[in-house]
Motif scaffolding. Structure first.
Motif, PDB file in Angstrom:
ATOM      1  N   LEU A  72       1.289  -1.200   0.247  1.00  0.00           N
ATOM      2  CA  LEU A  72      -0.516   0.063  -0.412  1.00  0.00           C
ATOM      3  C   LEU A  72       0.914   1.448   0.240  1.00  0.00           C
ATOM      4  O   LEU A  72       1.038   2.244  -0.779  1.00  0.00           O
ATOM      5  N   SER A  73       2.169   1.190   0.343  1.00  0.00           N
ATOM      6  CA  SER A  73       3.081   2.162   0.217  1.00  0.00           C
ATOM      7  C   SER A  73       3.587   2.354  -0.681  1.00  0.00           C
ATOM      8  O   SER A  73       3.346   3.854  -1.336  1.00  0.00           O
ATOM      9  N   PHE A  74       3.982   1.585  -1.125  1.00  0.00           N
ATOM     10  CA  PHE A  74       4.200   1.495  -3.251  1.00  0.00           C
ATOM     11  C   PHE A  74       2.873   1.789  -4.007  1.00  0.00           C
ATOM     12  O   PHE A  74       3.841   3.368  -4.510  1.00  0.00           O
ATOM     13  N   LEU A  75       2.355   1.639  -3.527  1.00  0.00           N
ATOM     14  CA  LEU A  75       1.148   2.215  -4.009  1.00  0.00           C
ATOM     15  C   LEU A  75       0.601   3.361  -4.298  1.00  0.00           C
ATOM     16  O   LEU A  75       0.701   4.558  -5.094  1.00  0.00           O
ATOM     17  N   GLN A  76       0.996   3.950  -2.709  1.00  0.00           N
ATOM     18  CA  GLN A  76       0.755   5.907  -2.570  1.00  0.00           C
ATOM     19  C   GLN A  76       1.782   6.680  -3.038  1.00  0.00           C
ATOM     20  O   GLN A  76       1.660   7.480  -3.492  1.00  0.00           O
ATOM     21  N   SER A  77       2.679   6.064  -2.934  1.00  0.00           N
ATOM     22  CA  SER A  77       3.664   6.150  -4.032  1.00  0.00           C
ATOM     23  C   SER A  77       3.821   6.571  -5.188  1.00  0.00           C
ATOM     24  O   SER A  77       4.001   7.779  -6.087  1.00  0.00           O
ATOM     25  N   LEU A  78       3.423   5.743  -5.416  1.00  0.00           N
ATOM     26  CA  LEU A  78       3.281   5.417  -7.307  1.00  0.00           C
ATOM     27  C   LEU A  78       1.861   6.666  -8.023  1.00  0.00           C
ATOM     28  O   LEU A  78       1.709   7.178  -8.689  1.00  0.00           O
ATOM     29  N   LEU A  79       0.828   7.037  -6.971  1.00  0.00           N
ATOM     30  CA  LEU A  79      -0.279   7.472  -7.375  1.00  0.00           C
ATOM     31  C   LEU A  79       0.093   9.024  -6.942  1.00  0.00           C
ATOM     32  O   LEU A  79       0.028   9.658  -7.990  1.00  0.00           O
ATOM     33  N   ALA A  80       1.108   9.270  -6.029  1.00  0.00           N
ATOM     34  CA  ALA A  80       1.331  10.204  -5.382  1.00  0.00           C
ATOM     35  C   ALA A  80       2.431  11.100  -6.842  1.00  0.00           C
ATOM     36  O   ALA A  80       2.627  12.320  -7.434  1.00  0.00           O
ATOM     37  N   ARG A  81       3.930   9.922  -7.115  1.00  0.00           N
ATOM     38  CA  ARG A  81       4.345  10.211  -8.470  1.00  0.00           C
ATOM     39  C   ARG A  81       3.484  10.656  -9.958  1.00  0.00           C
ATOM     40  O   ARG A  81       4.020  11.642 -10.765  1.00  0.00           O
ATOM     41  N   SER A  82       2.490   9.855 -10.641  1.00  0.00           N
ATOM     42  CA  SER A  82       1.929   9.738 -11.568  1.00  0.00           C
ATOM     43  C   SER A  82       1.413  11.226 -11.619  1.00  0.00           C
ATOM     44  O   SER A  82       0.909  12.015 -12.500  1.00  0.00           O
ATOM     45  N   ARG A  83       1.146  12.067 -10.307  1.00  0.00           N
ATOM     46  CA  ARG A  83       1.159  13.649 -10.608  1.00  0.00           C
ATOM     47  C   ARG A  83       1.764  14.289 -11.343  1.00  0.00           C
ATOM     48  O   ARG A  83       2.000  15.855 -11.947  1.00  0.00           O
ATOM     49  N   TRP A  84       3.390  14.192 -11.698  1.00  0.00           N
ATOM     50  CA  TRP A  84       4.926  14.539 -11.575  1.00  0.00           C
ATOM     51  C   TRP A  84       5.731  14.499 -12.924  1.00  0.00           C
ATOM     52  O   TRP A  84       6.098  14.996 -13.166  1.00  0.00           O
ATOM     53  N   ASP A  85       5.730  13.076 -12.560  1.00  0.00           N
ATOM     54  CA  ASP A  85       6.747  12.280 -12.402  1.00  0.00           C
ATOM     55  C   ASP A  85       6.359  11.126 -14.546  1.00  0.00           C
ATOM     56  O   ASP A  85       6.011  10.366 -14.376  1.00  0.00           O
ATOM     57  N   ASP A  86       6.915  11.779 -15.164  1.00  0.00           N
ATOM     58  CA  ASP A  86       6.787  11.918 -16.384  1.00  0.00           C
ATOM     59  C   ASP A  86       7.309  10.731 -16.843  1.00  0.00           C
ATOM     60  O   ASP A  86       6.805   9.956 -18.262  1.00  0.00           O
ATOM     61  N   GLY A  87       8.464  10.147 -16.819  1.00  0.00           N
ATOM     62  CA  GLY A  87       9.747   9.017 -16.766  1.00  0.00           C
ATOM     63  C   GLY A  87       8.603   8.041 -16.237  1.00  0.00           C
ATOM     64  O   GLY A  87       8.545   6.928 -16.546  1.00  0.00           O
ATOM     65  N   LEU A  88       8.160   8.058 -15.186  1.00  0.00           N
ATOM     66  CA  LEU A  88       7.215   7.039 -14.283  1.00  0.00           C
ATOM     67  C   LEU A  88       6.103   6.587 -15.368  1.00  0.00           C
ATOM     68  O   LEU A  88       5.632   5.642 -16.035  1.00  0.00           O
ATOM     69  N   HIS A  89       5.030   7.493 -15.890  1.00  0.00           N
ATOM     70  CA  HIS A  89       4.726   7.802 -17.357  1.00  0.00           C
ATOM     71  C   HIS A  89       4.545   6.579 -17.895  1.00  0.00           C
ATOM     72  O   HIS A  89       4.001   5.822 -18.710  1.00  0.00           O
ATOM     73  N   ARG A  90       6.485   6.712 -18.918  1.00  0.00           N
ATOM     74  CA  ARG A  90       6.668   6.385 -20.239  1.00  0.00           C
ATOM     75  C   ARG A  90       6.880   4.872 -19.030  1.00  0.00           C
ATOM     76  O   ARG A  90       6.454   3.766 -20.285  1.00  0.00           O
ATOM     77  N   LEU A  91       7.567   4.825 -17.967  1.00  0.00           N
ATOM     78  CA  LEU A  91       7.285   2.698 -17.772  1.00  0.00           C
ATOM     79  C   LEU A  91       6.163   2.675 -17.782  1.00  0.00           C
ATOM     80  O   LEU A  91       6.290   1.631 -18.133  1.00  0.00           O
ATOM     81  N   LEU A  92       5.307   3.135 -17.712  1.00  0.00           N
ATOM     82  CA  LEU A  92       3.841   2.240 -17.057  1.00  0.00           C
ATOM     83  C   LEU A  92       3.300   2.107 -18.191  1.00  0.00           C
ATOM     84  O   LEU A  92       2.152   0.987 -18.430  1.00  0.00           O
ATOM     85  N   ALA A  93       3.510   3.014 -19.697  1.00  0.00           N
ATOM     86  CA  ALA A  93       3.370   2.715 -20.332  1.00  0.00           C
ATOM     87  C   ALA A  93       3.903   1.612 -21.569  1.00  0.00           C
ATOM     88  O   ALA A  93       3.636   1.345 -22.474  1.00  0.00           O
ATOM     89  N   ASP A  94       4.905   1.268 -20.986  1.00  0.00           N
ATOM     90  CA  ASP A  94       5.724  -0.119 -21.477  1.00  0.00           C
ATOM     91  C   ASP A  94       5.606  -1.506 -20.405  1.00  0.00           C
ATOM     92  O   ASP A  94       5.695  -2.568 -20.718  1.00  0.00           O
ATOM     93  N   VAL A  95       5.029  -0.939 -19.513  1.00  0.00           N
ATOM     94  CA  VAL A  95       5.173  -2.688 -18.119  1.00  0.00           C
ATOM     95  C   VAL A  95       3.403  -2.261 -17.083  1.00  0.00           C
ATOM     96  O   VAL A  95       2.736  -1.217 -17.309  1.00  0.00           O
TER      97      VAL A  95
END
Length: 341
Positions: free
Chosen positions: A73-96
């Motif tokens: 849950l802590s990791f999920l919370q981090s992912l959701l918070a980062r999704s608001r600003w982290d373009d690199g995360l969005h690029r990674l999620l587009a592939d995984v």
């Protein structure tokens, strides 16, 4: 915290609400405990391409081990918070493709028991039979649900929670050319361990070179990490291991790599630092001091993030045939005490 509360389920449902369009949530099954019904949620995010690599996180298989659910849950919370600003995360999620079952055994967690409400240990519940001697009781037993590590009645179908995990893995992970899972537990030893199959035999898995390459990659990237990597069989063997069952199922699919890993958090260290935890039903498996809980929740984020990136970049580090031989030889020496073979 009352053992008759389930804040982890409330936190999970809040994350589902907060996730909006980023998360897809469904209920894999519903389980009953003390005249109440509890959902077993499955969350997915990231790529919808069936050819994309996938990473699954599983927790709460043992109801006493709340920390396993909490770190996910802590990791999920981090992912959701980062999704608001982290373009690199969005690029990674587009592939995984990301898959989460943070609370597999809500009935057991509600009742503060290791087993599910039927008295079955879900990690001893698969039909896999150990081919070597297992520890008394700990290795799984069919004598009585009153005793710990009960596997379920001989010939009975797997429990609903176990079947739900298998269905999710077989649908979301096994059909892909590459997939990883991490199942989060606590309660063994003074160190955090990363276990990989087999649990039913000392025989190395077919994908030992891939596990060795992943461990080498992580150690090279984070040389000061504090994890011990090893096959579970190095510590003890069991009947009915759920991940052995799924790994053996994956071996039938040629050309696919499925690597199920277990994070076994060393709760003995928490007890050593605070022996009074032994007087609590949950204290042997979970950090109770607030500062220690916070430290545990943040300490695994690097490992979780690494797995996400390793899944996305698997083609860059998976060994070729020559490297597979070298990695296998290295792993046989390191983990099995065998010479080059």
């Amino acid at each position: 915290m009352s053992i008759k509360s389930l804040p982890e389920l409330a936190a999970l449902e809040q994350l589902i609400e907060d996730g909006g369009d980023l998360l897809d949530a469904s209920i894999a099954c519903t389980v009953a405990a003390d005249s109440q019904q509890f959902p077993v949620y499955v969350l997915t995010m990231g790529s919808k391409d069936p050819a994309a690599p996938a990473l699954g996180f599983f927790g709460g298989i043992h109801g006493l081990e709340r920390i396993g659910t909490q770190v996910i849950l802590s990791f999920l919370q981090s992912l959701l918070a980062r999704s608001r600003w982290d373009d690199g995360l969005h690029r990674l999620l587009a592939d995984v493709r990301m898959v989460f079952m943070p609370l597999v055994n809500p009935g057991g967690m509600w009742q503060a028991t290791r087993c599910n409400p039927q008295g079955v240990d879900l990690m001893r519940n698969s039909p896999v039979q150990a081919s070597e001697r297992v520890p008394f009781l700990l290795g799984g037993q069919r004598a009585s649900p009153v005793l710990p590590w009960y596997r379920g009645a001989f010939g009975a179908p797997m429990e609903a929670e176990s079947r739900a995990v298998c269905a999710v893995v077989e649908r979301e992970l096994l059909p892909r050319r590459f997939s990883l899972t991490l199942d989060c537990h606590s309660g063994f030893g003074l160190r955090d361990r990363i276990w990989f199959p087999h649990a039913h035999t000392r025989t190395p898995i077919a994908h030992l070179p891939e596990v060795a390459a992943l461990e080498q990659l992580f150690t090279a990237s984070y040389p000061h990490h504090n994890y011990t990597f090893e096959p579970q069989s190095l510590q003890y063997r069991t009947h009915g291991d759920l991940w052995d069952h799924l790994y053996l199922r994956s071996e039938r699919e040629a050309g696919r790599v499925f690597l199920p890993l277990t994070l076994e958090m060393g709760s003995w260290l928490w007890v050593k630092k605070n022996p009074r935890q032994l007087f609590s039903r949950l204290g042997a498996f979970n950090p109770t001091a607030a500062h220690r809980l916070q430290r545990v929740l943040r300490s695994h984020l690097v490992w979780f993030d690494f797995l996400m990136r390793a899944a996305g970049a698997h083609e860059r580090w998976l060994p070729d045939e020559a490297e597979r031989l070298r990695q296998r030889q290295r792993a046989l020496v390191r983990w099995y005490g065998l010479g080059a073979a």
